[in-house]
Design an enzyme around this catalytic site. Structure first.
Site, PDB file in Angstrom:
ATOM      1  N   LYS A 193      82.354  17.983 100.020  1.00  0.00           N
ATOM      2  CA  LYS A 193      83.178  18.743 100.976  1.00  0.00           C
ATOM      3  C   LYS A 193      84.587  18.157 101.081  1.00  0.00           C
ATOM      4  O   LYS A 193      85.548  18.883 101.377  1.00  0.00           O
ATOM      5  CB  LYS A 193      82.492  18.800 102.343  1.00  0.00           C
ATOM      6  CG  LYS A 193      82.309  17.468 103.052  1.00  0.00           C
ATOM      7  CD  LYS A 193      83.460  17.105 103.959  1.00  0.00           C
ATOM      8  CE  LYS A 193      83.302  15.721 104.538  1.00  0.00           C
ATOM      9  NZ  LYS A 193      84.431  15.320 105.406  1.00  0.00           N
ATOM     10  N   THR A 250      86.224  20.385 107.902  1.00  0.00           N
ATOM     11  CA  THR A 250      87.265  19.712 107.126  1.00  0.00           C
ATOM     12  C   THR A 250      88.144  20.681 106.346  1.00  0.00           C
ATOM     13  O   THR A 250      89.243  20.315 105.928  1.00  0.00           O
ATOM     14  CB  THR A 250      86.659  18.686 106.154  1.00  0.00           C
ATOM     15  OG1 THR A 250      85.651  19.308 105.360  1.00  0.00           O
ATOM     16  CG2 THR A 250      86.044  17.524 106.883  1.00  0.00           C
TER      17      THR A 250
END
Length: 333
Positions: A193, A250
């Site tokens: 990620k 994020t």
């Protein structure tokens, strides 16, 4: 039921995330010792109850004690390893002489080691083989956690009893760990990620629109899932907090160090310019080449991560990378 003797926690890493997790441990009632490399961090935590270098403006629990000596963590019943992924091996090697048999080590770094292409649990197994590994991952900004804002994360350990026990140990009214047994899935989600967050920042910085941003998150999640499964993890795990949840956070806020780097690159800065003056580490920058190599080794198709790694390496420009992604053959979703 949490054993009564487990009252001491050691945290390795005095950056923003390590400091925030020390705050969590202290709030959970654990006697908490924070190991930091920087003398000014140690001094600030002990004297002023603030980490002005990495987490300025957040008042820390006065019971947290900072140290630069790994021996001070020897009595810990639980150690949280929070140094950046590419420095984890060195930190664990230095701490190893002080680790007792069966020590529970909660790995909080998100990344894949360059060169070896190993996950953090594999690094721990090689450096402190007598330790019991667990992984903490999920959507959690350090400042939010340190300030006591509501946060939910995944805590994974192969032993379900250990996972549940550790979750109960560090849980607070505003920090909620969900326990799991799929360590590989939790690690893969956290590592990939960060790379995708850089990609999302590039899209945002280039002004490519919200539609492109949403598409990138969705197709990036497909890449994340593919490599997690190829490594032996479960798709169900990365569909939770440690994969999809962390990805959404994020990839959606400039507060993310990784997304902020991507934003700068998308706006025309070089990688060196994007990183200039930043004390905190953007893990995705270091993990991108490792994710790229691991995908090639496993035969996993990861075009977004591949393009991001190529941009960071200076092999291709942003516009050319976008054109290449959009010109890929049409396929079934």
């Amino acid at each position: 039921m949490t054993p009564a003797r487990e009252k001491k926690a050691g945290v390795i890493g005095g950056g923003a995330w390590g400091t925030a997790l020390a705050q969590v441990c202290a709030r959970a009632g654990l006697e908490t010792t924070l190991w930091a490399r920087e003398a000014d961090v140690i001094r600030g935590v002990n004297l002023d109850h603030e980490n002005t270098s990495f987490l300025p403006g957040v008042e820390l629990d006065p019971s947290i004690r900072a140290t630069g000596d790994f021996a001070d963590l020897a009595a810990s019943d639980l150690v949280l390893a929070v140094t950046p992924a590419q420095h984890l091996r060195a930190s664990l090697t230095a701490f190893a002489p002080h680790a007792r048999d069966g020590l529970r080590v909660l790995l909080c770094a998100k990344g894949i080691e360059q060169g070896s292409l190993k996950l953090m649990t594999e690094v721990l197994a090689e450096t402190i083989p007598q330790a019991q590994a667990a992984v903490l991952s999920g959507p959690s900004f350090a400042r939010d956690v340190a300030k006591g804002l509501p946060t939910a994360v995944t805590l994974a350990c192969p032993d379900p009893g250990c996972a549940e026990d550790l979750a109960e140990l560090i849980a607070t009214p505003t920090f909620r760990p969900y326990f799991a047994t799929d360590v590989i899935g939790a690690e893969a989600g956290g590592a990939v990620k960060n790379v995708l967050a850089i990609a999302c920042g590039i899209v945002e910085g280039r002004g490519l629109g919200r539609s492109a941003h949403a598409a990138l998150i969705t197709r990036g999640f497909a890449e994340l899932t593919r490599i997690a499964v190829a490594l032996g993890g479960e798709a169900e795990t990365v569909a939770g907090l440690c994969g999809l949840g962390d990805l959404v956070l994020t990839c959606s806020s400039p507060q993310s160090r990784n997304m902020s780097v991507g934003l700068a690159i998308g706006r025309g800065q070089t990688l060196q310019e994007a990183l200039a003056g930043k004390l905190s580490v953007a893990e995705g920058v270091e993990s991108a080449p490792a994710v790229r190599q691991l995908a090639a080794k496993l035969g996993v198709d990861m075009p977004i991560c591949e393009a991001t790694a190529a941009i960071l390496a200076g092999e291709v420009g942003v516009d050319d990378a976008v054109r290449a992604l959009l010109s890929r053959p049409l396929r079934e979703e």
